[in-house]
Scaffold this motif. Structure first.
Motif, mmCIF file in Angstrom:
data_model
loop_
_atom_site.group_PDB
_atom_site.id
_atom_site.type_symbol
_atom_site.label_atom_id
_atom_site.label_comp_id
_atom_site.label_asym_id
_atom_site.label_seq_id
_atom_site.Cartn_x
_atom_site.Cartn_y
_atom_site.Cartn_z
ATOM 1 N N LEU A 178 0.808 -1.217 0.000
ATOM 2 C CA LEU A 178 0.000 0.000 0.000
ATOM 3 C C LEU A 178 0.842 1.269 0.000
ATOM 4 N N ILE A 179 2.083 1.192 0.452
ATOM 5 C CA ILE A 179 2.930 2.378 0.517
ATOM 6 C C ILE A 179 4.355 2.049 0.066
ATOM 7 N N ASP A 180 5.059 3.088 -0.362
ATOM 8 C CA ASP A 180 6.475 3.002 -0.720
ATOM 9 C C ASP A 180 7.247 3.724 0.374
ATOM 10 N N LYS A 181 7.877 2.982 1.245
ATOM 11 C CA LYS A 181 8.545 3.535 2.417
ATOM 12 C C LYS A 181 9.563 4.607 2.054
ATOM 13 N N GLU A 182 10.486 4.293 1.165
ATOM 14 C CA GLU A 182 11.560 5.223 0.833
ATOM 15 C C GLU A 182 11.037 6.496 0.185
ATOM 16 N N ILE A 228 8.082 7.894 0.646
ATOM 17 C CA ILE A 228 7.408 8.704 1.660
ATOM 18 C C ILE A 228 8.420 9.430 2.538
ATOM 19 N N LEU A 229 9.454 8.731 2.961
ATOM 20 C CA LEU A 229 10.478 9.336 3.815
ATOM 21 C C LEU A 229 11.212 10.460 3.082
ATOM 22 N N LYS A 230 11.378 10.312 1.788
ATOM 23 C CA LYS A 230 12.066 11.323 0.994
ATOM 24 C C LYS A 230 11.204 12.565 0.809
ATOM 25 N N GLU A 231 9.919 12.347 0.603
ATOM 26 C CA GLU A 231 9.020 13.466 0.322
ATOM 27 C C GLU A 231 8.551 14.190 1.584
ATOM 28 N N ARG A 232 8.568 13.494 2.722
ATOM 29 C CA ARG A 232 8.034 14.074 3.957
ATOM 30 C C ARG A 232 9.122 14.126 5.036
ATOM 31 N N LYS A 233 10.181 14.848 4.746
ATOM 32 C CA LYS A 233 11.310 14.916 5.677
ATOM 33 C C LYS A 233 10.982 15.711 6.931
ATOM 34 N N GLU A 234 10.339 16.865 6.747
ATOM 35 C CA GLU A 234 10.068 17.749 7.878
ATOM 36 C C GLU A 234 8.621 17.591 8.335
ATOM 37 N N TRP A 237 -8.350 10.107 22.939
ATOM 38 C CA TRP A 237 -7.656 10.986 22.002
ATOM 39 C C TRP A 237 -8.443 11.180 20.712
ATOM 40 N N LEU A 238 -8.146 12.284 20.044
ATOM 41 C CA LEU A 238 -8.641 12.574 18.706
ATOM 42 C C LEU A 238 -7.428 12.604 17.777
ATOM 43 N N THR A 239 -7.643 12.382 16.492
ATOM 44 C CA THR A 239 -6.512 12.342 15.565
ATOM 45 C C THR A 239 -5.786 13.683 15.480
ATOM 46 N N THR A 240 -6.449 14.762 15.790
ATOM 47 C CA THR A 240 -5.801 16.074 15.780
ATOM 48 C C THR A 240 -4.760 16.197 16.897
ATOM 49 N N GLU A 241 -4.778 15.241 17.824
ATOM 50 C CA GLU A 241 -3.853 15.276 18.961
ATOM 51 C C GLU A 241 -2.693 14.290 18.816
ATOM 52 N N ILE A 242 -2.677 13.535 17.725
ATOM 53 C CA ILE A 242 -1.595 12.545 17.542
ATOM 54 C C ILE A 242 -0.998 12.638 16.139
ATOM 55 N N GLU A 243 -0.909 13.822 15.612
ATOM 56 C CA GLU A 243 -0.395 14.006 14.256
ATOM 57 C C GLU A 243 1.094 13.681 14.163
ATOM 58 N N GLY A 244 1.487 13.120 13.032
ATOM 59 C CA GLY A 244 2.890 12.848 12.767
ATOM 60 C C GLY A 244 3.451 11.591 13.407
ATOM 61 N N VAL A 245 2.600 10.807 14.058
ATOM 62 C CA VAL A 245 3.094 9.616 14.754
ATOM 63 C C VAL A 245 3.515 8.523 13.770
ATOM 64 N N LEU A 246 2.718 8.294 12.741
ATOM 65 C CA LEU A 246 3.037 7.242 11.775
ATOM 66 C C LEU A 246 4.344 7.524 11.039
ATOM 67 N N ILE A 247 4.506 8.740 10.543
ATOM 68 C CA ILE A 247 5.689 9.056 9.760
ATOM 69 C C ILE A 247 6.963 8.965 10.603
ATOM 70 N N LYS A 248 6.860 9.272 11.874
ATOM 71 C CA LYS A 248 8.039 9.240 12.736
ATOM 72 C C LYS A 248 8.469 7.814 13.082
ATOM 73 N N THR A 249 7.558 6.871 12.956
ATOM 74 C CA THR A 249 7.905 5.470 13.236
ATOM 75 C C THR A 249 8.144 4.667 11.958
ATOM 76 N N LEU A 250 7.923 5.286 10.803
ATOM 77 C CA LEU A 250 8.081 4.589 9.525
ATOM 78 C C LEU A 250 9.490 4.019 9.324
ATOM 79 N N PRO A 251 10.548 4.731 9.725
ATOM 80 C CA PRO A 251 11.899 4.168 9.531
ATOM 81 C C PRO A 251 12.099 2.805 10.199
ATOM 82 N N ALA A 288 9.818 0.467 10.395
ATOM 83 C CA ALA A 288 8.927 -0.527 9.795
ATOM 84 C C ALA A 288 9.600 -1.213 8.611
ATOM 85 N N SER A 289 9.131 -2.428 8.294
ATOM 86 C CA SER A 289 9.703 -3.158 7.162
ATOM 87 C C SER A 289 8.724 -4.193 6.625
#
Length: 245
Positions: free
Chosen positions: A176-180, A182-188, A201-215, A217-218
């Motif tokens: 479903l996703i291309d890890k490399e 996504i990491l390249k396009e969403r650095k900051e 919690w609401l999703t507005t309170e946990i933003e950026g959690v997935l992208i920060k743990t993506l490295p 994942a495999s």
């Protein structure tokens, strides 16, 4: 048994009622799996990820245990997800939908039902439904599986981040996703986590959690966790099928 049945266990994709009657006649445990998904926010992962997960797990279970799969409920109770494109049902609506689906199956000759839930938000309503029907029909075989509980156990997940690694890894494994990319396009990306001990919690309170743990994942992790969870689920269902209603 027809080739249609052998190649496709989805009840709503059967070519005729005769295939269903044949299954009911020959099956030792004529059980219908009712997969429960959702349409919600998963950042860069498909909003229907939980529904896709429900489909993948259901197919493996059905093939192994000779069960049928009912239509997946792709919309769940997702009040915690705030954002564009999210569709969710109010608790009373969701319960009514589940009741109507099960009542429809009861008009046939199925001996039981298995709610296979892949969205944590549906948990309480799924349990309430199973408990209620056990009271209404003492001889009915009806069960409930929380797929994320098995996934978490297979990864020894203890934190919110652990579950994000699981989700990322499964998304990679499912293609479903291309890890490399996504990491390249969403650095900051700013990580924002505000989880209260008292308030859900609401999703507005946990933003950026997935992208920060993506490295972390495999593909290999996703494959291992998925196969482990499915294996454990099948084992528990086998034991459940042997129990009296």
């Amino acid at each position: 048994m027809s080739e249609t049945y052998k190649n496709q266990r989805y009840l709503h994709k059967y070519t005729s009622i005769f295939d269903v009657k044949e299954y009911l006649k020959k099956s030792i445990h004529p059980i219908v799996i009712i997969p429960l998904g959702s349409l919600e926010i998963h950042e860069y992962i498909s909003m229907g990820f939980d529904t896709i997960l429900a489909e993948r797990v259901s197919e493996r279970i059905a093939d192994e245990l000779n069960l049928l799969i009912g239509p997946i409920l792709p919309i769940g109770y997702s009040a915690e997800h705030v954002g564009e494109g999210v569709i969710w049902l109010k608790p009373e609506t969701y319960l009514r939908v589940l009741y109507d689906v099960i009542d429809s199956y009861l008009e046939s000759n199925f001996s039981g039902f298995l709610l296979l839930n892949c969205h944590v938000g549906n948990r309480g309503l799924a349990i309430a439904t199973v408990t209620q029907y056990r009271r209404w029909y003492s001889k009915l075989k009806i069960g409930h599986i929380e797929v994320w509980d098995y996934l978490g156990k297979c990864f020894d997940a203890k934190t919110f981040d652990d579950y994000c690694i699981i989700e990322n890894s499964l998304a990679i494994y499912f293609g479903l996703i291309d890890k490399e990319k996504i990491l390249k396009e969403r650095k900051e990306v700013t990580r924002k986590v505000k989880i209260s001990k008292l308030s859900p919690w609401l999703t507005t309170e946990i933003e950026g959690v997935l992208i920060k743990t993506l490295p972390e994942a495999s593909y290999e992790t996703g494959e291992k966790i998925f196969n482990c969870a499915v294996s454990e689920i099948i084992k528990d269902i086998k034991s459940w099928l042997e129990e009296p209603p």
